[in-house]
Scaffold this motif. Sequence first.
Motif, PDB file in Angstrom:
ATOM      1  N   ARG A  75       0.747  -1.061   0.082  1.00 23.52           N
ATOM      2  CA  ARG A  75       0.005   0.004   0.081  1.00 23.52           C
ATOM      3  C   ARG A  75       0.796   1.248  -0.238  1.00 23.52           C
ATOM      4  NH1 ARG A  75      -5.079   0.906   0.792  1.00 23.52           N
ATOM      5  NH2 ARG A  75      -5.776  -1.330   1.571  1.00 23.52           N
TER       6      ARG A  75
ATOM      7  N   ILE B  33      -0.286   8.285   0.100  1.00 25.04           N
ATOM      8  CA  ILE B  33      -0.636   9.651  -0.965  1.00 25.04           C
ATOM      9  C   ILE B  33      -0.745  10.732   0.082  1.00 25.04           C
ATOM     10  CG2 ILE B  33      -1.898  10.629  -2.534  1.00 25.04           C
ATOM     11  CD1 ILE B  33      -2.564   7.621  -3.507  1.00 25.04           C
TER      12      ILE B  33
ATOM     13  N   TYR C  35      -4.402  14.073  -4.282  1.00 21.01           N
ATOM     14  CA  TYR C  35      -4.932  12.582  -5.072  1.00 21.01           C
ATOM     15  C   TYR C  35      -5.145  13.194  -6.355  1.00 21.01           C
ATOM     16  CZ  TYR C  35      -5.867  10.666  -0.602  1.00 21.01           C
ATOM     17  OH  TYR C  35      -5.926  10.259   0.526  1.00 21.01           O
ATOM     18  N   ASN C  36      -5.084  14.413  -6.829  1.00 20.95           N
ATOM     19  CA  ASN C  36      -5.111  14.813  -8.139  1.00 20.95           C
ATOM     20  C   ASN C  36      -3.807  14.961  -8.990  1.00 20.95           C
ATOM     21  OD1 ASN C  36      -8.397  14.855  -8.522  1.00 20.95           O
ATOM     22  ND2 ASN C  36      -8.037  16.765  -7.582  1.00 20.95           N
TER      23      ASN C  36
ATOM     24  N   GLU D  48      -0.230   8.681  -9.480  1.00 23.59           N
ATOM     25  CA  GLU D  48      -1.027   7.671 -10.332  1.00 23.59           C
ATOM     26  C   GLU D  48      -1.016   6.419 -10.066  1.00 23.59           C
ATOM     27  OE1 GLU D  48      -4.096   6.966 -12.711  1.00 23.59           O
ATOM     28  OE2 GLU D  48      -3.701   8.874 -12.262  1.00 23.59           O
TER      29      GLU D  48
ATOM     30  N   GLN E  26       0.345   4.846  -7.402  1.00 21.87           N
ATOM     31  CA  GLN E  26      -0.123   4.447  -5.994  1.00 21.87           C
ATOM     32  C   GLN E  26      -1.407   4.239  -6.056  1.00 21.87           C
ATOM     33  OE1 GLN E  26       2.291   6.480  -6.857  1.00 21.87           O
ATOM     34  NE2 GLN E  26       3.826   6.856  -5.289  1.00 21.87           N
ATOM     35  N   ARG E  27      -2.067   5.258  -6.391  1.00 21.63           N
ATOM     36  CA  ARG E  27      -3.667   5.333  -6.483  1.00 21.63           C
ATOM     37  C   ARG E  27      -4.480   3.802  -6.971  1.00 21.63           C
ATOM     38  NH1 ARG E  27      -3.993  10.393  -8.541  1.00 21.63           N
ATOM     39  NH2 ARG E  27      -5.093   9.601 -10.373  1.00 21.63           N
TER      40      ARG E  27
ATOM     41  N   ASN F 133      -3.350   0.920  -4.679  1.00 22.70           N
ATOM     42  CA  ASN F 133      -4.410   1.089  -3.451  1.00 22.70           C
ATOM     43  C   ASN F 133      -5.478   0.600  -4.134  1.00 22.70           C
ATOM     44  OD1 ASN F 133      -1.990   1.942  -2.210  1.00 22.70           O
ATOM     45  ND2 ASN F 133      -2.890   3.856  -1.761  1.00 22.70           N
ATOM     46  N   SER F 134      -6.186   0.982  -5.205  1.00 24.99           N
ATOM     47  CA  SER F 134      -7.325   0.692  -5.425  1.00 24.99           C
ATOM     48  C   SER F 134      -7.535  -1.022  -5.693  1.00 24.99           C
ATOM     49  CB  SER F 134      -7.998   1.468  -6.640  1.00 24.99           C
ATOM     50  OG  SER F 134      -7.598   0.980  -7.743  1.00 24.99           O
TER      51      SER F 134
END
Length: 756
Positions: free
Chosen positions: A626, A629, A634-635, A640, A642-643, A646-647
């Motif tokens: 994991r 961030i 987040y934007n 990117e 990492q997001r 994580n998802s």
Amino acid sequence: MAQLNLTNLRGDLVASADRRQAVKQASARKSAAKESMDEAWARIFASKLTDADRGKLAEVKRAMSEGSIGRSPSDTHTKKGTPKRFSKAEAIRLYAVLQERNKADRLRKMVEDTPENYELITTDDALSRFVAELQNEEIIAIDTETTGVDVYSDDIVGISVTLPDSDRHVYIPVEPTKDDHAMNRAAVLDALRPALEDAMIGKVLFNAIFDRNILRSHGVEFRGIAWDAMTAMHLLNENEPSYKLKDLAPKYLGVESDTYDELFGKNAQFAEVPLDVALVYAAKDTQLTWELYRFQERHLRKFPEMYEYYTTVEVPLLDVIADLESNGYILDLDFAKEYGERLRKEAAELHEYLVDKLAKYHEGDEPINVNSPHQMRPALSKAIGKELPNLDANRTLKPLRKQHEIIDRLLEYKRVTKLSGTYIEALPKKQNRTTKRWHSRFNPMGTVTGRFSSGKDEEDKTGSGFNVQNQPEDVRPMFVPPPDKVLIGADFKAQEIRCTAYLSGEPVLIDAFNTGRDPYAMMASQFYKRPYEEVNKLPDGSDTKERKQMKVVWLATLYGMSDFALGDMLGIAKKDATAFKDEVFGSMPKLNAWLESNKTFVQKNGFVWADKKYRKRRLKDAQLKREFIPYGKYNDPKFEPQRLNNSRINRALRQATNARVQGTSSIQTKVTMIEADRMCHEKGNGWHLWGTVHDEILWEAPADFTRADIADIERVMTESYRFGDVPNGTDIEVARRWGHGMTVDEWFKQNEKGAI
DNA sequence: TATTCCTGCCAC
DNA sequence: AAACGTGGCAGGAATA
């Protein structure tokens, strides 16, 4: 006027481009004589190419430099003798020639290298010797070669068998093979019948249901399925990228294997393949199937519970499914016609309205395509004066349908065309030309969790298959039992929640089931602040909308739906959703602990178990690292990956609980189906398994069934597979049309009055 | 022109 | 920030 000028201008441009092209070609012809092949290749590779073309061209270049292929004289010079430049098109033509030649080479080499222990059987003598030998085998591998994939209409053109004890692999071609040596099909099948129908001779197959049912169509009651290397592969790895024998053999056996299409071409008929080639191909198939079986067995035995599950549930289930599929369905075509006409008329009216209303918001000469989200989204946004993010019916359109008539009509149009296009118009065309019934496929390994999938055969290109498990309520009445029969459907009452109670050991749930209370209704009563009785299922078996909604909420929450989405679904604020969830689930600490333990287990092990180690769901994503961030980033495109990571982790964690519940429930359904089928055989007299829809089993039964028959069904449903101490429940319905059911009591009441 | 991808929607 | 799991199929759009 501007339009006209533009056209002329464009015409001029085209004309001048043509002239330039012509000049260029002329100079190319002049220089063609001077251009070396190396220069030609450099020029071609410098042009814009797809990866596929680049690969093909590289192969051609290599073959040309090796001298194994060259330019044909008709390509190097024109008829007048002017030299022609080497082009990409010519190279691609050479590639096709190369492919043909390689194919022929491969086939020739295959035949030359035919192993000593491969045998083509083409005489009565050889066949009877082989049949005698078969009788002594404990287990064999077997495969049929056919004219196509319609098991009810296509013909067997040959049978291959592997005898593992003597390590022999035979192929027996039969007519209509266009070869003088092939024997009469009926005679061959008759000779093989005792072995094929002998359950004591175990059979190893790849996609057993296919062979079993095409043999049945040829009058052979195939028995003794011992292993299906295709379904076993699904159990060993539900994430396998391909389940084709031709892909599995190189990967797990280290044996290279050409696909049918590669060797014989796309639409080739196996009956047209020369027998020496057919032998190597077909005999290798059963040999590979056998070896894959040995490999799979070795691995599956390391997991005794899974091995036990596979051999005692999944294998016997194959016969059950094969019967169910070949029994098939009857559709009421008059119903379809009448309903279809009504829908067509309705759709036409709605279409006219929509096109009319949207015309002024739609750019382009053609009328708007109402089925195209691409065209509809901007036009509809303008029409209602609000930018729509998408045309998703549930999320975007439904909340707006009361304010805007056009949206209401569009939703109705979508509903009507979906019904008509996917079901009412489509299904009648799928009648089997031989049996005159409708046959679907049920794939017992079609999902990663163990549920059945339903639809068409993977190889089927005729589109005769259909998904039985997603037939809408309005379409189901089109399905009718044969004359003098009825459909009886029995569902597992609250199957997944009972399963959850069992797996988690949550006393609140277990107690509810033991005292005959319904958790969905309990929750609905809590949420809507209404008496339990008012929101529970009605005495006639129909569901209240409150209970129905809680059913969705229960499962969604269990499977990790966020408070945000839950609020969205119930039309309440996120904080109210959180409070509601806390209220309901907060009273069940053991359930919460279990949900948590599924997460820690999958993070530690990378998989979860269904029930007693019967099936694994591998979720490697749960073990990704994991990433942190920082708040407010987040934007930031820098974060990117990492997001994404994580998802994927979050998704795997949600899947962990889902896989355990869905997997365990599906095992209950499968075990119960085997018992349900056994019950049909005991009753005889026209009892057949008719279908299954996840938590439901359906029969076709003689209309004069008795209360004792219903008691048998109830026993089969509730006693075939126990969730520990949690009692099973079932609701039984009787119907003259699918979906138009009545309770058993109602049925007998009507019957006594002679009202049927 | 045929195949693959995408969106949307049907079921549990 | 994303936001509910498992499927199959139709029709349009994009691609080869």
